[in-house]
Scaffold this motif. Structure first.
Motif, PDB file in Angstrom:
ATOM      1  N   HIS A 171       1.076  -1.147   0.030  1.00  9.88           N
ATOM      2  CA  HIS A 171       0.046   0.274  -0.313  1.00  9.88           C
ATOM      3  C   HIS A 171       1.213   1.281  -0.126  1.00  9.88           C
ATOM      4  N   PHE A 172       0.495   2.905  -0.884  1.00 10.31           N
ATOM      5  CA  PHE A 172       1.029   3.649  -0.823  1.00 10.31           C
ATOM      6  C   PHE A 172       0.265   4.478  -1.791  1.00 10.31           C
ATOM      7  N   ILE A 173       0.697   5.982  -1.228  1.00 12.75           N
ATOM      8  CA  ILE A 173      -0.199   6.955  -2.073  1.00 12.75           C
ATOM      9  C   ILE A 173       0.635   7.569  -3.153  1.00 12.75           C
ATOM     10  N   MET A 174       0.244   7.642  -4.230  1.00 11.90           N
ATOM     11  CA  MET A 174       1.380   8.689  -5.322  1.00 11.90           C
ATOM     12  C   MET A 174       0.306   9.756  -5.072  1.00 11.90           C
ATOM     13  N   GLY A 175       1.202  10.934  -4.689  1.00  6.15           N
ATOM     14  CA  GLY A 175       1.041  12.199  -4.877  1.00  6.15           C
ATOM     15  C   GLY A 175       1.548  13.388  -5.766  1.00  6.15           C
ATOM     16  N   PHE A 176       0.977  13.948  -6.432  1.00  4.69           N
ATOM     17  CA  PHE A 176       1.647  15.001  -7.178  1.00  4.69           C
ATOM     18  C   PHE A 176       1.244  16.395  -6.929  1.00  4.69           C
ATOM     19  N   ARG A 177       2.004  16.721  -6.559  1.00  2.00           N
ATOM     20  CA  ARG A 177       1.701  18.811  -7.027  1.00  2.00           C
ATOM     21  C   ARG A 177       2.107  18.939  -8.174  1.00  2.00           C
ATOM     22  N   VAL A 178       1.192  19.876  -8.186  1.00  4.80           N
ATOM     23  CA  VAL A 178       0.605  20.027 -10.297  1.00  4.80           C
ATOM     24  C   VAL A 178       1.008  21.881 -10.330  1.00  4.80           C
ATOM     25  N   VAL A 179       1.948  22.282 -11.745  1.00  9.53           N
ATOM     26  CA  VAL A 179       1.924  23.260 -11.786  1.00  9.53           C
ATOM     27  C   VAL A 179       0.678  24.256 -12.786  1.00  9.53           C
ATOM     28  N   PRO A 180       0.546  24.940 -12.767  1.00 11.02           N
ATOM     29  CA  PRO A 180      -0.955  25.665 -13.290  1.00 11.02           C
ATOM     30  C   PRO A 180      -1.353  25.724 -14.720  1.00 11.02           C
ATOM     31  N   SER A 181      -0.084  25.105 -15.195  1.00 10.30           N
ATOM     32  CA  SER A 181       0.056  25.329 -17.017  1.00 10.30           C
ATOM     33  C   SER A 181      -0.976  23.233 -17.068  1.00 10.30           C
ATOM     34  N   GLU A 182      -0.526  22.286 -16.328  1.00  8.01           N
ATOM     35  CA  GLU A 182      -0.446  21.248 -16.560  1.00  8.01           C
ATOM     36  C   GLU A 182      -1.694  20.700 -16.048  1.00  8.01           C
ATOM     37  N   THR A 183      -2.487  19.410 -16.028  1.00  4.32           N
ATOM     38  CA  THR A 183      -3.539  19.190 -15.054  1.00  4.32           C
ATOM     39  C   THR A 183      -4.085  17.955 -14.056  1.00  4.32           C
ATOM     40  N   LYS A 184      -4.180  17.940 -13.232  1.00  2.00           N
ATOM     41  CA  LYS A 184      -4.260  17.070 -12.543  1.00  2.00           C
ATOM     42  C   LYS A 184      -5.167  15.445 -13.371  1.00  2.00           C
ATOM     43  N   GLU A 185      -6.124  16.218 -13.506  1.00  2.35           N
ATOM     44  CA  GLU A 185      -6.216  14.619 -14.463  1.00  2.35           C
ATOM     45  C   GLU A 185      -5.865  14.066 -15.489  1.00  2.35           C
ATOM     46  N   ASP A 186      -4.727  14.550 -16.476  1.00  2.00           N
ATOM     47  CA  ASP A 186      -3.535  14.272 -16.886  1.00  2.00           C
ATOM     48  C   ASP A 186      -2.790  13.216 -16.409  1.00  2.00           C
ATOM     49  N   TRP A 187      -1.996  13.538 -15.381  1.00  2.00           N
ATOM     50  CA  TRP A 187      -1.030  12.809 -14.547  1.00  2.00           C
ATOM     51  C   TRP A 187      -2.217  11.615 -13.838  1.00  2.00           C
ATOM     52  N   ILE A 188      -3.272  11.941 -13.114  1.00  2.00           N
ATOM     53  CA  ILE A 188      -3.587  10.589 -12.971  1.00  2.00           C
ATOM     54  C   ILE A 188      -4.423   9.580 -14.183  1.00  2.00           C
ATOM     55  N   ALA A 189      -4.360  10.312 -15.826  1.00  6.12           N
ATOM     56  CA  ALA A 189      -4.658   9.530 -16.387  1.00  6.12           C
ATOM     57  C   ALA A 189      -2.778   8.754 -16.927  1.00  6.12           C
ATOM     58  N   ARG A 190      -2.405   9.365 -17.046  1.00  4.05           N
ATOM     59  CA  ARG A 190      -0.193   9.274 -17.047  1.00  4.05           C
ATOM     60  C   ARG A 190      -0.011   8.199 -15.939  1.00  4.05           C
ATOM     61  N   TYR A 191      -0.312   7.923 -14.795  1.00  7.13           N
ATOM     62  CA  TYR A 191       0.033   7.110 -13.320  1.00  7.13           C
ATOM     63  C   TYR A 191      -1.410   5.772 -13.712  1.00  7.13           C
ATOM     64  N   THR A 192      -2.346   6.113 -14.679  1.00  4.61           N
ATOM     65  CA  THR A 192      -3.034   4.804 -14.783  1.00  4.61           C
ATOM     66  C   THR A 192      -2.626   3.566 -15.877  1.00  4.61           C
ATOM     67  N   ALA A 193      -2.684   4.926 -16.990  1.00  3.02           N
ATOM     68  CA  ALA A 193      -1.815   3.846 -17.369  1.00  3.02           C
ATOM     69  C   ALA A 193      -0.888   2.960 -17.358  1.00  3.02           C
ATOM     70  N   LYS A 194       0.391   3.584 -16.254  1.00  3.78           N
ATOM     71  CA  LYS A 194       1.453   2.489 -16.368  1.00  3.78           C
ATOM     72  C   LYS A 194       0.934   1.652 -15.190  1.00  3.78           C
ATOM     73  N   VAL A 195       0.321   2.089 -14.330  1.00  2.00           N
ATOM     74  CA  VAL A 195      -0.822   0.443 -12.829  1.00  2.00           C
ATOM     75  C   VAL A 195      -0.970   0.090 -14.114  1.00  2.00           C
ATOM     76  N   ARG A 196      -1.860  -0.091 -15.669  1.00  2.00           N
ATOM     77  CA  ARG A 196      -2.506  -1.271 -15.913  1.00  2.00           C
ATOM     78  C   ARG A 196      -0.791  -1.903 -16.511  1.00  2.00           C
ATOM     79  N   GLU A 197      -0.245  -1.447 -17.572  1.00  2.00           N
ATOM     80  CA  GLU A 197       0.703  -1.578 -17.865  1.00  2.00           C
ATOM     81  C   GLU A 197       1.346  -2.505 -16.791  1.00  2.00           C
ATOM     82  N   VAL A 198       1.982  -2.509 -15.780  1.00  2.00           N
ATOM     83  CA  VAL A 198       2.510  -3.534 -14.901  1.00  2.00           C
ATOM     84  C   VAL A 198       1.710  -4.356 -14.366  1.00  2.00           C
ATOM     85  N   GLU A 199       0.257  -4.058 -14.412  1.00  2.00           N
ATOM     86  CA  GLU A 199      -0.878  -5.256 -13.617  1.00  2.00           C
ATOM     87  C   GLU A 199      -1.277  -6.029 -14.613  1.00  2.00           C
ATOM     88  N   ALA A 200      -0.521  -5.681 -15.928  1.00  2.00           N
ATOM     89  CA  ALA A 200      -1.062  -6.761 -17.096  1.00  2.00           C
ATOM     90  C   ALA A 200       0.011  -7.697 -17.311  1.00  2.00           C
TER      91      ALA A 200
END
Length: 387
Positions: free
Chosen positions: A257-286
């Protein structure tokens, strides 16, 4: 208790070990009692049915909208394992500093705000003054939204909120947004001598941590855009603060168990970083499921802190600038409850005594000079509200 100085109030607040994991009700009881002694009615908002954590808010002055909120949090981070030179829950003065857990972040400001509220009651004000003390700020600013919602209809709506996080009494009008994703890696246990037949949740989790390291290195190497360049550091960072998993050295770990955290600059979005992380998670899960189909990685939201956006002709920023004389523009990389007040329709700004560099540290302190600067700020605020 009688009439206490701001320093004496800080001494009382620091004496309550309100680490986020523990109840804060003893501190709230004390504040409520002290305000009541001076004719101030306060209101509580409870976190849940357990009766362990609550927020407190109060109003002084005309029962009209358009006032000022002084906002602080009551929880502090743990002192476990930190080498303190004195009792962390006793304010100790030495070398021109007040030492103690929370003196800087942020019971020093809380004490000044309580002092100002009582003084506003004693002296009288033409424009309302409110105080809002939250819980669970240190675990992702999770307590403030419910507190702010509870204030509506109970207190007249204030125009602006001053969030007293340590900013060296500078007017801070912007900070990064933050998001945390609770990550549960579920492996498959076998003896470590045949680990190729199992799935180690810990070792698979390491791949996600390595992805975060690579993302940080890539961000550090890139040229920041003008919005990001305002911040230190001028990039979005990925961070894991704690990790837990495994049962024995000779068994592939079933859980991690762990918490992956992001501190996001205004020119980027939290949603984009969540999507990038989720994509990596699904790659590892597969890859895990190719070994053992029952293995998986579960994701769940843990915290979501909106950034504080600079306001065009913001009332809160203008108000604080009048009191401090600070006309420079400041942004910070740490998250606060200011963005949550802003989302709720308040003009919001950060301004409080002390340096964020001392927050969460062993031998946390606020300099006497900074605490005194906070006192002068409150004196000027009272004059402004009385004019």
């Amino acid at each position: 208790m009688g009439l206490l100085s701001a320093f004496e109030i800080m001494e009382a607040l620091v004496s309550f070990p309100t680490v986020s994991r523990d109840p804060n009700t003893d501190l709230i009881d004390w504040v409520e009692s002290y305000l009541a002694e001076h004719g101030i009615v306060s209101h509580r908002h409870w976190r849940d049915g357990a009766g362990t954590h609550c927020a407190l808010f109060a109003h002084i002055g005309p029962e009209v909208a358009g006032g000022v909120v002084l906002s602080g949090h009551t929880d502090v981070v743990p002192v476990d394992g930190q080498p303190w030179s004195s009792d962390p829950y006793t304010v100790t003065e030495r070398d021109g500093k007040y030492y103690g857990r929370g003196t800087c972040d942020m019971k020093g400001f809380d004490a000044l705000a309580i002092w100002a509220l009582v003084e506003a009651k004693r002296r009288g004000v033409r424009r309302p003054l409110q105080i809002a003390l939250s819980y669970d700020e240190e675990v992702g600013c999770t307590g403030a939204p419910a507190m702010i919602a509870a204030m509506q209809g109970v207190l007249p709506k204030a125009e602006l909120a001053i969030i007293g996080e340590p900013s060296m009494m500078k007017a801070v009008n912007g900070h990064k947004g933050g998001v945390g994703i609770a990550t549960h890696v579920v492996g498959f246990e076998v003896h470590s001598s045949i680990m190729h037949r199992g799935v180690s949740a810990v070792m698979e989790a390491a791949k996600l941590l390595d992805w975060a390291n690579e993302a940080n290195a890539e961000a550090m190497a890139a040229t920041p855009d003008p919005l990001a360049a305002m911040f230190d550091p001028p990039w979005t960072n990925a961070h894991v603060g704690t990790i837990e998993g495994g049962t024995a050295n000779n068994i592939t770990a079933k859980d991690c168990h762990f918490i992956m955290g992001f501190r996001v600059v205004p020119s980027e979005t939290k949603e984009d970083w969540i999507a990038r992380y989720t994509a990596k998670v699904r790659e590892v899960e597969a890859a895990m499921q190719a070994v053992q189909p029952a293995a998986r990685i579960d994701l769940a939201p843990f915290f979501d802190v909106p950034g504080l956006k600079p306001e065009e002709a913001g009332a809160a920023e203008a108000f604080v600038r009048r009191l401090t004389g600070d006309n420079a523009s400041h942004v910070v990389s740490y998250g606060t409850e200011a963005g949550q007040f802003q989302e709720a329709g308040y003009s919001a700004v950060i301004c409080g005594p002390g340096s964020i560099e001392q927050a969460h540290q062993p031998d946390e302190y606020i300099t006497i000079a900074e605490f005194d600067a906070g006192q002068r700020f409150m004196e000027r605020l009272l004059l402004e509200l009385a004019a």
